[in-house]
Write a protein that holds these residues in place. Structure first.
Motif, PDB file in Angstrom:
ATOM      1  N   LEU A 159       0.848  -1.190   0.000  1.00  0.00           N
ATOM      2  CA  LEU A 159       0.000   0.000   0.000  1.00  0.00           C
ATOM      3  C   LEU A 159       0.877   1.232   0.000  1.00  0.00           C
ATOM      4  O   LEU A 159       1.802   1.345   0.804  1.00  0.00           O
ATOM      5  CB  LEU A 159      -0.899   0.013   1.243  1.00  0.00           C
ATOM      6  N   CYS A 209       0.675   5.241   0.523  1.00  0.00           N
ATOM      7  CA  CYS A 209      -0.248   6.241   1.055  1.00  0.00           C
ATOM      8  C   CYS A 209       0.523   7.384   1.698  1.00  0.00           C
ATOM      9  O   CYS A 209       1.672   7.219   2.100  1.00  0.00           O
ATOM     10  CB  CYS A 209      -1.195   5.604   2.065  1.00  0.00           C
ATOM     11  N   ARG A 223      -3.274   5.923   6.580  1.00  0.00           N
ATOM     12  CA  ARG A 223      -3.785   4.583   6.293  1.00  0.00           C
ATOM     13  C   ARG A 223      -5.253   4.547   6.675  1.00  0.00           C
ATOM     14  O   ARG A 223      -5.657   5.107   7.680  1.00  0.00           O
ATOM     15  CB  ARG A 223      -3.013   3.529   7.066  1.00  0.00           C
ATOM     16  N   GLU A 281       3.808  -1.134   3.721  1.00  0.00           N
ATOM     17  CA  GLU A 281       3.366   0.236   3.447  1.00  0.00           C
ATOM     18  C   GLU A 281       4.557   1.051   2.983  1.00  0.00           C
ATOM     19  O   GLU A 281       5.660   0.915   3.519  1.00  0.00           O
ATOM     20  CB  GLU A 281       2.804   0.891   4.714  1.00  0.00           C
ATOM     21  N   TYR A 307      -1.738   0.929  -4.859  1.00  0.00           N
ATOM     22  CA  TYR A 307      -1.239  -0.314  -4.295  1.00  0.00           C
ATOM     23  C   TYR A 307      -0.787  -1.274  -5.384  1.00  0.00           C
ATOM     24  O   TYR A 307      -1.160  -1.157  -6.538  1.00  0.00           O
ATOM     25  CB  TYR A 307      -2.254  -0.977  -3.360  1.00  0.00           C
TER      26      TYR A 307
END
Length: 143
Positions: free
Chosen positions: A66, A68, A73, A124, A132
């Motif tokens: 992911l 971000c 998150r 992450e 993603y």
């Protein structure tokens, strides 16, 4: 004859992954994750078509990365992995909820079901925008 199937499939998706956080199937018509589900299915379908992917039937590993903005998150790792896995498995096993709203995307499957999963990974990475990467790979059977 040599088996020429792809043993791993990796693809990128813009936005956030679907989140599995309640008893209602995220594949159900009208679910609040419907847009994310459709986006993931479209990306998986394009990647599968590009590579000639056929759904895996043996042990698999799934990696989710992911991207971000730091501190933004939207869900915990288990809910994100659960959402991605629910969408990428064969949906024929959940046909009791009705999947006609997915159209041809109902046939997008990268593996048969979650019982095949032997390894899960979640990472992450900081980024300006949400996106993603998903990787599904066959785990060779060692005897």
């Amino acid at each position: 004859m040599q088996d020429t199937r792809a043993l791993a499939l990796t693809f990128e998706v813009s936005g956030l992954p679907p989140v599995r956080a309640e008893a209602l199937s995220i594949l159900a018509a009208g679910h609040r994750q419907a847009t994310r589900v459709r986006t993931l299915l479209q990306a998986a379908c394009a990647a599968a078509q590009r590579t000639g992917w056929t759904p895996l039937t043996g042990p698999v590993e799934i990696d989710l990365t992911l991207r971000c903005p730091p501190g933004h998150r939207t869900a915990d790792a288990s809910a994100l992995l659960g959402g991605v896995c629910a969408v990428l498995a064969d949906k024929k096993r959940v046909s009791a909820i009705g999947l006609a709203h997915l159209g041809v995307l109902v046939d997008v499957a990268l593996y048969t079901d979650d019982r095949q999963i032997r390894r899960l990974a979640y990472t992450e990475e900081p980024a300006e925008d949400f996106s993603y990467r998903v990787r599904v790979a066959e785990i060779p059977t060692v005897v």
